[in-house]
Scaffold this motif. Structure first.
Motif, PDB file in Angstrom:
ATOM      1  N   ALA A   1     -23.821  16.290   2.494  1.00  5.00           N
ATOM      2  CA  ALA A   1     -24.924  15.949   3.601  1.00  5.00           C
ATOM      3  C   ALA A   1     -25.622  14.930   3.708  1.00  5.00           C
ATOM      4  CB  ALA A   1     -25.877  17.107   3.533  1.00  5.00           C
TER       5      ALA A   1
ATOM      6  N   GLU B   1     -29.021  22.438   5.572  1.00  6.41           N
ATOM      7  CA  GLU B   1     -28.271  21.414   6.067  1.00  6.41           C
ATOM      8  C   GLU B   1     -26.847  21.523   6.446  1.00  6.41           C
ATOM      9  OE1 GLU B   1     -29.429  18.172   5.953  1.00  6.41           O
ATOM     10  OE2 GLU B   1     -31.512  18.956   5.388  1.00  6.41           O
TER      11      GLU B   1
ATOM     12  N   VAL C   1     -25.569  19.206   9.162  1.00  9.34           N
ATOM     13  CA  VAL C   1     -25.239  17.917   8.832  1.00  9.34           C
ATOM     14  C   VAL C   1     -24.046  18.241   8.222  1.00  9.34           C
ATOM     15  CG1 VAL C   1     -26.060  16.165   7.328  1.00  9.34           C
ATOM     16  CG2 VAL C   1     -27.852  17.264   8.774  1.00  9.34           C
TER      17      VAL C   1
END
Length: 96
Positions: A69, A23, A26
């Motif tokens: 995230a 992630e 993100v």
């Protein structure tokens, strides 16, 4: 006076944020959204040193947050508003 602070100096890429279990992009986007939100919400005549300090707090505050995230935009707006509204407490801790 905030135009004296270059927001691009603070923005991060996925390579910089470390391991976020896939992630990373993100996490970088969320951090950048926080930076942009603070910058946009700050008054035009904010002291550039104060704004720089507040922007520097973003990394220290958020990079270790496991839910970075997943944080929602309204939470980011609330946090940025809190930071700007209560900046004296944060700036005071800088001098201690």
């Amino acid at each position: 006076m905030k135009e004296l602070v270059v927001i691009h100096d603070f923005l991060v890429s996925e390579e910089v944020v470390g391991d976020w279990d896939g992630e990373e992009e993100v996490a970088a986007e969320k951090l950048n959204l926080i930076y942009h939100t603070i910058y946009q919400m700050a008054e035009e005549d904010i002291d550039p040193q104060q704004l720089t300090f507040l922007l520097e707090l973003v990394w220290d505050t958020w990079i270790g947050q496991e839910h970075l995230a997943e944080v929602e935009e309204d939470e980011i707006i609330d946090w940025c508003h809190h930071l700007l509204t209560n900046r004296d407490q944060y700036l005071q801790s800088q001098h201690n």
